[in-house]
Scaffold this motif. Sequence first.
Motif, PDB file in Angstrom:
ATOM      1  N   TYR A   8       0.938  -1.208  -0.062  1.00 30.13           N
ATOM      2  CA  TYR A   8       0.002  -0.034  -0.060  1.00 30.13           C
ATOM      3  C   TYR A   8       0.843   1.219  -0.037  1.00 30.13           C
ATOM      4  O   TYR A   8       0.591   2.258  -0.599  1.00 30.13           O
ATOM      5  CB  TYR A   8      -1.052  -0.013   1.137  1.00 30.13           C
ATOM      6  CG  TYR A   8      -1.610   1.104   1.430  1.00 30.13           C
ATOM      7  CD1 TYR A   8      -2.752   1.705   0.675  1.00 30.13           C
ATOM      8  CD2 TYR A   8      -1.447   1.957   2.329  1.00 30.13           C
ATOM      9  CE1 TYR A   8      -3.447   2.854   0.710  1.00 30.13           C
ATOM     10  CE2 TYR A   8      -2.050   3.341   2.699  1.00 30.13           C
ATOM     11  CZ  TYR A   8      -2.975   3.693   1.896  1.00 30.13           C
ATOM     12  OH  TYR A   8      -3.642   4.965   2.134  1.00 30.13           O
ATOM     13  N   GLN A  24       1.267   3.668  -5.143  1.00 28.94           N
ATOM     14  CA  GLN A  24       1.022   4.716  -5.932  1.00 28.94           C
ATOM     15  C   GLN A  24       2.328   5.407  -6.731  1.00 28.94           C
ATOM     16  O   GLN A  24       2.239   5.679  -7.963  1.00 28.94           O
ATOM     17  CB  GLN A  24       0.411   6.094  -5.188  1.00 28.94           C
ATOM     18  CG  GLN A  24      -0.624   6.065  -4.603  1.00 28.94           C
ATOM     19  CD  GLN A  24      -1.147   7.265  -4.080  1.00 28.94           C
ATOM     20  OE1 GLN A  24      -0.771   8.344  -4.126  1.00 28.94           O
ATOM     21  NE2 GLN A  24      -2.175   7.212  -2.900  1.00 28.94           N
ATOM     22  N   ASP A  25       3.528   5.198  -6.053  1.00 32.49           N
ATOM     23  CA  ASP A  25       4.773   5.388  -6.776  1.00 32.49           C
ATOM     24  C   ASP A  25       4.909   4.510  -8.054  1.00 32.49           C
ATOM     25  O   ASP A  25       5.392   4.686  -9.151  1.00 32.49           O
ATOM     26  CB  ASP A  25       5.958   5.236  -5.858  1.00 32.49           C
ATOM     27  CG  ASP A  25       5.979   6.447  -4.868  1.00 32.49           C
ATOM     28  OD1 ASP A  25       5.476   7.496  -5.332  1.00 32.49           O
ATOM     29  OD2 ASP A  25       6.586   6.237  -3.696  1.00 32.49           O
ATOM     30  N   LYS A  84       2.668   5.532 -10.972  1.00 37.66           N
ATOM     31  CA  LYS A  84       3.347   6.552 -11.786  1.00 37.66           C
ATOM     32  C   LYS A  84       4.294   6.388 -12.859  1.00 37.66           C
ATOM     33  O   LYS A  84       4.610   7.047 -13.747  1.00 37.66           O
ATOM     34  CB  LYS A  84       3.696   7.415 -10.526  1.00 37.66           C
ATOM     35  CG  LYS A  84       2.859   8.240  -9.645  1.00 37.66           C
ATOM     36  CD  LYS A  84       3.354   9.122  -8.549  1.00 37.66           C
ATOM     37  CE  LYS A  84       2.509   9.769  -7.723  1.00 37.66           C
ATOM     38  NZ  LYS A  84       3.257  10.623  -6.635  1.00 37.66           N
ATOM     39  N   ALA A  86      -5.840   3.223  -3.609  1.00 34.64           N
ATOM     40  CA  ALA A  86      -4.450   3.735  -3.558  1.00 34.64           C
ATOM     41  C   ALA A  86      -4.051   3.911  -5.251  1.00 34.64           C
ATOM     42  O   ALA A  86      -3.249   4.891  -5.766  1.00 34.64           O
ATOM     43  CB  ALA A  86      -3.426   2.949  -2.814  1.00 34.64           C
ATOM     44  N   ILE A  87      -4.301   2.740  -6.055  1.00 29.97           N
ATOM     45  CA  ILE A  87      -3.850   2.881  -7.441  1.00 29.97           C
ATOM     46  C   ILE A  87      -4.787   3.666  -8.064  1.00 29.97           C
ATOM     47  O   ILE A  87      -4.729   4.199  -9.217  1.00 29.97           O
ATOM     48  CB  ILE A  87      -3.700   1.448  -7.872  1.00 29.97           C
ATOM     49  CG1 ILE A  87      -5.223   0.862  -7.956  1.00 29.97           C
ATOM     50  CG2 ILE A  87      -2.827   0.670  -7.188  1.00 29.97           C
ATOM     51  CD1 ILE A  87      -5.126  -0.568  -8.859  1.00 29.97           C
ATOM     52  N   LYS A 147      -5.984   6.433  -7.343  1.00 29.15           N
ATOM     53  CA  LYS A 147      -5.540   8.132  -7.221  1.00 29.15           C
ATOM     54  C   LYS A 147      -4.362   8.154  -8.174  1.00 29.15           C
ATOM     55  O   LYS A 147      -3.908   9.216  -8.215  1.00 29.15           O
ATOM     56  CB  LYS A 147      -5.117   8.255  -5.692  1.00 29.15           C
ATOM     57  CG  LYS A 147      -6.378   8.134  -4.755  1.00 29.15           C
ATOM     58  CD  LYS A 147      -5.847   8.226  -3.386  1.00 29.15           C
ATOM     59  CE  LYS A 147      -7.177   8.265  -2.474  1.00 29.15           C
ATOM     60  NZ  LYS A 147      -6.508   8.516  -1.211  1.00 29.15           N
TER      61      LYS A 147
END
Length: 209
Positions: A170, A174-175, A178, A206-207, A209
Amino acid sequence: MKDFDVSIYLVTDRNLLKAGIDFYDAVEEALKNGVTMLQLREKDISSKEFYEIAVRLKDIAAKYSIPFIINDRIDIALSVDADGVHLGQEDLPCSIARKIMGDKKIIGISAGSVDEAVKAERDGADYIGAGAVFYTGTKKDIGEAIGLLNLEKIKKAVNIPVVAIGGIKYSNAQDVMKTGVDGISVVSEIMASDDIGFATRRLKDAISK
C-alpha cells in the motif's frame, strides 16, 4: 487481445495467512473487494493437491468473472480449463506454451529487463509481470530488484499490459503506478493481512488515485 484487467493481481500463498483464516474464504474476500486477476502459485505441494486447489479456485474466480491463472503448470491449467498460465524465465518458452495452450488462453511472462519483456511480447505473451520491483521474501527465485526506473523502461518498451511484481505494498503502490504500468501484483499485502477485504479495498483506492 483478450479482455482482462491486471490492476490488482493477486498471487496466492497459503503459508502467509493469519491463524484462523480459511484460504478459500480469504481468496473470495479479496475478489469481492477489488482483485481483478487471480493466480494460483503454491510451492512445495503435490500435483494432486495443486489440481484440487485449482478446481476450487476456478469456481470462486468464475463466480466473480475474474480471470484465473495458473503459475508454471501448463498441465494443471489445461486440466481445469483455467484462463491462462504465468511463466518465469526458467519455465517452458512462451512460444511453446502458446502452441500448447492455444490462442484464446492468457499467457503472462515474468521479465526483469527490457530485453526479456520485448522477447516475451514477440513470442506471444499477453502481459508482462515486471520485477521484482523491490526486494521481496515471497519470490526468492527472482534476482535483484529492478527498481522503478527500470520498471518504467519495460512499460515503455512493450505494447502489452505490464503488471509490477515484487514487494508491492500500500505504501509504495502509488509510486509504482506513476511509472505507467497497468497494475500491481501482490501476495503478502493481501494474503498476510488481518482483514483481507480492507487490505484489498485500500490497495484499490491507492492505485485509483
